[in-house]
Enzyme design. Structure first.
Site, mmCIF file in Angstrom:
data_model
loop_
_atom_site.group_PDB
_atom_site.id
_atom_site.type_symbol
_atom_site.label_atom_id
_atom_site.label_comp_id
_atom_site.label_asym_id
_atom_site.label_seq_id
_atom_site.Cartn_x
_atom_site.Cartn_y
_atom_site.Cartn_z
ATOM 1 N N SER A 26 42.883 44.626 -7.267
ATOM 2 C CA SER A 26 42.054 44.022 -6.236
ATOM 3 C C SER A 26 40.620 44.378 -6.585
ATOM 4 C CB SER A 26 42.431 44.574 -4.863
ATOM 5 O OG SER A 26 41.563 44.034 -3.895
ATOM 6 N N MET A 65 7.942 16.132 5.632
ATOM 7 C CA MET A 65 6.947 15.367 4.893
ATOM 8 C C MET A 65 6.352 14.303 5.808
ATOM 9 S SD MET A 65 8.368 15.237 1.072
ATOM 10 C CE MET A 65 9.941 14.580 1.571
ATOM 11 N N GLU A 93 36.817 48.512 -9.380
ATOM 12 C CA GLU A 93 35.464 48.546 -8.835
ATOM 13 C C GLU A 93 34.488 49.294 -9.733
ATOM 14 O OE1 GLU A 93 35.615 50.453 -4.970
ATOM 15 O OE2 GLU A 93 37.354 51.633 -5.568
ATOM 16 N N ARG A 107 6.215 5.774 3.750
ATOM 17 C CA ARG A 107 7.196 6.775 4.212
ATOM 18 C C ARG A 107 7.675 7.645 3.066
ATOM 19 N NH1 ARG A 107 11.674 3.145 7.153
ATOM 20 N NH2 ARG A 107 11.988 5.096 8.297
ATOM 21 N N CYS A 155 38.618 42.180 -2.482
ATOM 22 C CA CYS A 155 38.339 42.640 -1.139
ATOM 23 C C CYS A 155 36.851 42.995 -1.105
ATOM 24 C CB CYS A 155 39.206 43.829 -0.753
ATOM 25 S SG CYS A 155 39.157 45.176 -1.935
ATOM 26 N N ARG A 163 21.159 7.225 7.753
ATOM 27 C CA ARG A 163 21.536 8.348 6.900
ATOM 28 C C ARG A 163 22.728 9.048 7.533
ATOM 29 N NH1 ARG A 163 16.213 11.467 8.491
ATOM 30 N NH2 ARG A 163 16.723 11.920 10.629
ATOM 31 N N LYS A 169 16.100 7.926 1.950
ATOM 32 C CA LYS A 169 15.624 6.830 2.802
ATOM 33 C C LYS A 169 15.541 5.530 2.013
ATOM 34 C CE LYS A 169 12.573 8.317 5.738
ATOM 35 N NZ LYS A 169 11.243 8.882 5.952
ATOM 36 N N GLY A 197 37.171 45.273 -6.056
ATOM 37 C CA GLY A 197 36.330 45.791 -4.974
ATOM 38 C C GLY A 197 34.900 45.435 -5.318
ATOM 39 N N THR A 198 34.505 44.244 -4.881
ATOM 40 C CA THR A 198 33.244 43.707 -5.408
ATOM 41 C C THR A 198 32.007 44.391 -4.847
ATOM 42 O OG1 THR A 198 33.498 41.933 -3.811
ATOM 43 C CG2 THR A 198 34.106 41.462 -6.083
ATOM 44 N N ASN A 199 32.140 45.125 -3.743
ATOM 45 C CA ASN A 199 30.955 45.856 -3.264
ATOM 46 C C ASN A 199 30.550 46.916 -4.281
ATOM 47 O OD1 ASN A 199 31.177 44.336 -0.987
ATOM 48 N ND2 ASN A 199 32.017 45.973 0.285
ATOM 49 N N ARG A 236 44.706 51.066 1.027
ATOM 50 C CA ARG A 236 43.915 51.804 0.052
ATOM 51 C C ARG A 236 43.981 53.287 0.359
ATOM 52 N NH1 ARG A 236 37.562 52.046 -0.127
ATOM 53 N NH2 ARG A 236 38.119 53.424 1.580
ATOM 54 N N GLY A 295 11.248 15.961 9.166
ATOM 55 C CA GLY A 295 9.972 16.404 9.697
ATOM 56 C C GLY A 295 9.110 17.187 8.720
ATOM 57 N N TYR A 308 44.620 35.738 -4.456
ATOM 58 C CA TYR A 308 44.172 35.659 -3.064
ATOM 59 C C TYR A 308 42.781 36.255 -2.906
ATOM 60 C CZ TYR A 308 45.134 40.657 -2.724
ATOM 61 O OH TYR A 308 45.105 42.010 -2.916
ATOM 62 N N HIS A 360 23.149 48.015 8.065
ATOM 63 C CA HIS A 360 24.385 48.529 8.650
ATOM 64 C C HIS A 360 24.833 47.686 9.840
ATOM 65 C CE1 HIS A 360 26.634 51.241 11.397
ATOM 66 N NE2 HIS A 360 27.274 51.510 10.281
HETATM 67 P P1 ADP Z 1 10.918 10.613 9.128
HETATM 68 O O1 ADP Z 1 11.490 10.815 7.772
HETATM 69 O O2 ADP Z 1 10.133 11.772 9.606
HETATM 70 O O3 ADP Z 1 11.939 10.114 10.086
HETATM 71 P P2 ADP Z 1 10.022 7.896 8.886
HETATM 72 O O4 ADP Z 1 9.557 7.448 7.553
HETATM 73 O O5 ADP Z 1 11.394 7.501 9.218
HETATM 74 O O6 ADP Z 1 9.818 9.467 8.974
HETATM 75 O O7 ADP Z 1 8.996 7.308 9.929
HETATM 76 C C1 ADP Z 1 8.556 7.894 11.137
HETATM 77 C C2 ADP Z 1 8.685 6.892 12.265
HETATM 78 O O8 ADP Z 1 7.987 5.688 11.964
HETATM 79 C C3 ADP Z 1 10.131 6.513 12.518
HETATM 80 O O9 ADP Z 1 10.367 6.522 13.881
HETATM 81 C C4 ADP Z 1 10.247 5.136 11.965
HETATM 82 O O10 ADP Z 1 11.174 4.377 12.664
HETATM 83 C C5 ADP Z 1 8.829 4.577 12.123
HETATM 84 N N1 ADP Z 1 8.579 3.578 11.094
HETATM 85 C C6 ADP Z 1 8.622 3.773 9.770
HETATM 86 N N2 ADP Z 1 8.420 2.626 9.088
HETATM 87 C C7 ADP Z 1 8.255 1.672 10.014
HETATM 88 C C8 ADP Z 1 8.045 0.260 9.942
HETATM 89 N N3 ADP Z 1 7.985 -0.382 8.776
HETATM 90 N N4 ADP Z 1 7.929 -0.418 11.095
HETATM 91 C C9 ADP Z 1 8.016 0.243 12.273
HETATM 92 N N5 ADP Z 1 8.224 1.548 12.416
HETATM 93 C C10 ADP Z 1 8.349 2.275 11.297
HETATM 94 MG MG MG Z 2 13.007 8.591 10.082
HETATM 95 MG MG MG Z 3 34.812 51.135 -3.028
#
Ligand code: ADP
Ligand code: MG
Ligand code: MG
Length: 944
Positions: free
Chosen positions: A825, A136, A806, A125, A892, A392, A52, A827-829, A678, A134, A912, A510
């Protein structure tokens, strides 16, 4: 081949990425500023600034971009490392650097933190090198208290907005900083966020409001008061009024969240090292919740579900960032293209704010051109002004990944190399299998969850035994076989089922192995359901009751079980132009050959369709299982319990025609592509008859008493069948067994050749450990070859004679083995089993503990143990080629379809790999990626 220049072999998965060392000038620089067209950092500094932070710097500071990014600064991942190494303390100079950067932000935006007249609010952030969505924490609106809020109101002229921000801050801060980061166990399992959220909901209910935005100023004011009192009561501490305490509290909480339970579990699954740490980005807030000219949204530069090159996204008017993902209100589509069932009636951003939409459109185009990949972006509009908050590389499914790579290649945005590297080999699975209709799946709740052992989707009516599966299927019913676990006896029923669901067993059970081999949908270890076999029914933990004949739908890619019959979407590879373009590039790039393991002519045809260049493992044993196996199985049993050569020869003569037909059909389908056959290696103990009727029949046909027969069966008992009378050992004690097979192979090939077809068999001797065994068997082969040529009046039958490696000793003696063998060949198992001394059938007892305690990184039966077993393979290959420079070397076994293992095979210089039909495209892609990642100079791959 001697002068192979091979790169050092490490373990790619665990290999340490070189840590980005701060150079002299930047030693002790812990804070990197961005904003106002400038940035200390850039996109290449993800290790230090997190994804980020690095991308915010790039967007803000790169001369080609200089996008409207709210100013801010990123505290490096090195501080995170320091924090954990020093009892959660910071480097001494951090405070000063943060203060300096904050001052620059204040100047840039003309607001001041902790200022009563015109206060600056901040977001804090998280951001690791690789995105952990989601996992952290983020805290928004930092800097609000009873004094600064006055300035916010005065400046914005919007009291409602100010208190809306305030209640958000208290909720987030209490949750993230005061509860989670402090490691407080929520009372009665209900966290503070939930407690506060319920208060908000109650208030809305009382007033009859539908949305947060309906709340009035005085209601919000009262809510803030209530929130503060509740925080004090529940957490025993007041919400801090001091903006600096809020700021540092949030920074600490983000660092702490790196070791939060969710984040740790996620890293374990994704194999992200704990040492990486997170960066913390502190950024000036911009507000999407300042009324109807403000908004916030997320968008993708291309459709992440289909890969289509269309701008795709959602937004919410008068809202703050997290509202879009949280699903508080249904987000509206940014343009017509982005409409879905739920949002089709809502106004688009394009129609409500056309100017801003156009600006956003241009920016996303610029970003994609700049990064040359699909971007996932976050934006906010504050009173008619657009800000970029994040970008990203966007996550995508397999179908979209292939489409995008191929489209971008055609658009000349990326070259062939990049297109090939863009797709994770395992993602291809999604293109090969039908799947549950994603639209229906979105709105349906699963009744249980298990381990995703065999990907794809399937639906059918529930049966509880293999026999029932066979019976129902023969009446044309689609069935799903539900069992506690499966065994080889269930194979027929498994084959006839659309999918398999077991309550026990793991990814190597299995059921899992068999299903994966067939590309069949399969969920194992589904402990959420309990089978009542006496009533032919099961009950799921959520209370759902399912009885025989009820419909069930499975998502084997995610391990989800649904009640009822869900739509399936089929994928026709031949119609997928993108796939064809990519695989064409793949085949032009790869050096390694890719073959398929095939048990039946059907498998062989399937493998060919998926691009296999031959068969790397053809076992005739399959004829003893499943449909039509009665007679051959009986003959095999008869052979097993035969005592004299004469007895045995009689049986072998009968068995001969089955083997010959099987071999001939397969050679025919493969049209001259090599087929490695085989020689028999039947696990004798599995075939010994136990059923009284079968025993009686046997005794009659052999003309011996039941007593004698029983004694013979008893004599066959072995303490360690895996290390017992099997493989070449059978061919040595009973040369007539080898002779029968070799004759079948040569006659099959000769007949095809004579009728103008092509055929190229490779005879493979299993479980060898010394060259003398190979010499012994070769004499039989030579003799039979001459006999067949003479009998059928044919000059020559092209073939190769080789062995499966093998047993570790065979690898160590490779130089000698190659004097007789034309090919190896691996036979890695078995090679893994015998190198580790881990019985494959018994690992369930201890392997999970090894993995859990990290005594081993991976299950060695799934991914080649490169350091140990891999050394044997490398050694064996090198030594073998010392004797025969052009020795064909393949692999194999299950590993042949594992992408990491394929890359390893490339680096060893193998000719191969061979894997089950459904893994063939994956192996091809992995082979091409390996060729790009580890160019091998001056090699003479001979891969047919
Ligand atoms: P995540 O990695 O979970 O996406 P973010 O750091 O991107 O977390 O932030 C969570 C939410 O808060 C996102 O929707 C982001 O757009 C919003 N947000 C983060 N920083 C700001 C900011 N400076 N101004 C307005 N909204 C923000
Ligand atoms: Mg985000
Ligand atoms: Mg065998």
């Amino acid at each position: 081949m001697k002068s192979l220049t091979l790169p050092e072999i490490g373990t790619p998965g665990t290999q340490k990425i070189p840590y980005l060392k701060t150079d002299k000038k930047n030693a002790n620089k812990y804070v990197y500023y961005f904003g106002g067209g400038k940035a200390d950092g850039n996109e290449s500094m993800k290790n230090l600034l997190g994804g980020k932070g690095a991308n915010l710097a790039e967007m803000a500071g790169h001369p080609d971009l200089r996008l409207p990014v709210p100013p801010g600064f990123t505290i490096t991942t090195e501080v995170c490392t320091y924090y954990y190494a020093n009892e959660k303390k910071y480097p001494a100079i951090l405070k000063e650097q943060v203060q300096n950067a904050l001052t620059v932000v204040e100047k840039q935006i003309s607001k001041k933190f902790n200022d009563e007249a015109n206060p600056l609010l901040l977001s804090v952030r998280s951001g690791a090198r690789r995105s952990m969505p989601g996992m952290m924490e983020t805290v928004l609106d930092i800097g609000l208290n009873e004094k600064t809020i006055k300035g916010i109101i005065k400046h914005s002229g919007d009291e409602r907005f100010a208190y809306d921000a305030y209640r958000r801050l208290i909720m987030m801060y209490a949750d993230v900083v005061m509860e989670k980061a402090e490691g407080k166990e929520p009372r009665g399992g209900k966290g503070i966020r939930k407690v506060l959220d319920e208060k908000l909901e109650k208030l809305k209910q009382k007033r009859g409001y539908k949305f947060d935005t309906d709340l009035t100023v005085s209601e919000l004011k009262a809510l803030v008061k209530d929130f503060k009192a509740t925080v004090l009561k529940v957490l025993g501490k007041p919400f801090p009024d001091d903006p600096y305490e809020q700021l540092w509290g949030s920074i600490g909480a983000v660092f702490s969240s790196w070791r939060g339970k969710r984040a740790v579990e996620y890293r374990l699954i994704e194999k992200i090292p704990d040492e990486w740490g997170t960066a913390v980005t502190v950024q000036a807030m911009v507000f999407g919740n300042m009324g109807e000219t403000s908004a916030t949204g997320v968008a993708f530069t291309r459709n992440p579900g289909t890969g289509e090159n269309k701008f795709y996204g959602e937004y919410l008017l008068n809202a703050q960032g997290e509202d879009v993902v949280a699903g508080i209100r249904t987000p509206a589509p940014i343009n017509d293209y982005s409409r879905n069932e739920q949002s089709k009636h809502l106004p688009t951003l394009e129609s409500t704010m056309p100017g801003l939409y156009n600006q956003l459109f241009e920016i996303q185009k610029k970003l994609e051109n700049h990064y040359k990949d699909m971007q996932d972006i976050e934006f906010t509009i504050e009173k008619g002004k657009l800000y970029m908050l994040q970008c990203r590389v966007g996550k995508r499914n397999g179908i979209a990944a292939v489409r995008m790579a191929s489209d971008m290649y055609k658009e000349k945005l990326i070259d062939a190399k990049k297109a090939i590297m863009r797709i994770a080999p395992n993602q291809l699975v999604e293109l090969l299998l039908p799947m549950l209709d994603p639209e229906i799946q979105k709105v349906t709740k699963p009744i249980a969850k298990g381990l995703p052992a065999g990907p794809g989707g399937a639906k059918g009516r529930v049966v509880f035994s293999s026999d029932d599966a066979v019976r129902w299927a023969s009446k044309g019913e689609k069935v799903i076989l539900v069992r506690e676990e499966t065994s080889p006896e269930d194979v027929d029923g498994m084959h006839k089922s659309q999918a398999i669901l077991t309550t026990k067993g793991g990814m190597t059970s299995h059921a899992a192995l068999v299903a994966r081999g067939w590309g069949k949908c399969c969920i194992v270890g589904c402990a959420d359901i309990e089978i009542h076999s006496n009533t032919k029914s099961f009950k799921a933990n959520d209370g759902t009751f399912i009885k025989e004949g009820d419909w069930l739908s499975l998502d084997g890619t995610k391990g989800l079980v649904y009640k009822g019959s869900m739509g399936l979407v089929d994928i026709d590879l031949d119609k997928n132009e993108s796939y064809k373009i990519i695989m064409d590039l793949v085949d032009k790039t790869k050096l390694l050959g890719v073959r398929t393991n095939a048990e039946t002519p059907g498998d062989a045809a399937q493998g060919l369709k998926f691009g296999a260049e031959g068969i790397g493992l053809f076992r005739t044993e399959h004829m003893f299982y499943g449909q039509g196996s009665d007679q051959p199985l009986f003959l095999l049993r008869k052979m097993i319990v035969s005592k004299t050569e004469a007895e045995r020869k009689l049986v072998l003569n009968e068995l001969f025609r089955y083997v010959k037909k099987d071999v001939k059909d397969t050679l025919n389908i493969m049209k001259g592509h090599p087929v490695t056959i085989r020689l028999l290696d039947p696990p004798l103990h599995e075939f010994v008859p136990h059923n009284a009727a079968k025993l009686r029949q046997l005794s009659q046909e052999l003309g011996i008493s039941m007593n004698l027969l029983k004694r013979r069966v008893l004599a066959l008992h072995e303490n360690n069948p895996m290390l017992g009378h099997r493989g070449v050992r059978l061919g040595i004690s009973y040369p007539e067994v080898t002779e029968m097979q070799v004759r079948a192979i040569f006659e099959a090939a000769a007949e095809l050749l004579k009728s103008g077809q092509k055929a190229f068999p490779e005879i493979m001797v299993p479980v060898t450990c010394t060259e003398s065994e190979l010499i012994h068997q070769k004499k039989i082969v030579d003799r039979v070859y001459n006999e067949v040529c003479k009998e059928l009046n044919i000059q020559e039958i092209p073939y190769l004679y080789g062995t499966m490696i093998e047993i570790p000793r065979a690898a160590l003696r490779a130089e000698k083995m190659a004097t007789v063998a034309d090919f190896f060949s691996f036979g890695t198992n078995d090679l893994t089993q015998m190198s580790f001394g881990f019985s494959r059938d018994d690992i369930g007892g201890f392997l999970p503990i090894y993995l859990d305690q990290k005594l081993l990184d991976d299950d060695p039966f799934q991914t080649i143990d490169q350091e140990g077993v891999g050394e044997l393979i490398k050694f064996g290959t090198e030594r073998g080629r010392k004797t025969k420079p052009h020795l064909k070397v393949g692999i194999c076994g299950e590993h042949g379809g594992d992408a990491e293992s394929v890359k390893f095979c490339h680096r060893v210089g193998m000719s191969y790999v061979s894997c089950s039909p459904f893994r063939v495209p994956i192996a091809r892609l992995a082979a091409a990626q390996a060729a790009l990642e580890y160019p091998i100079i001056n090699s003479s791959f001979n891969n047919n």
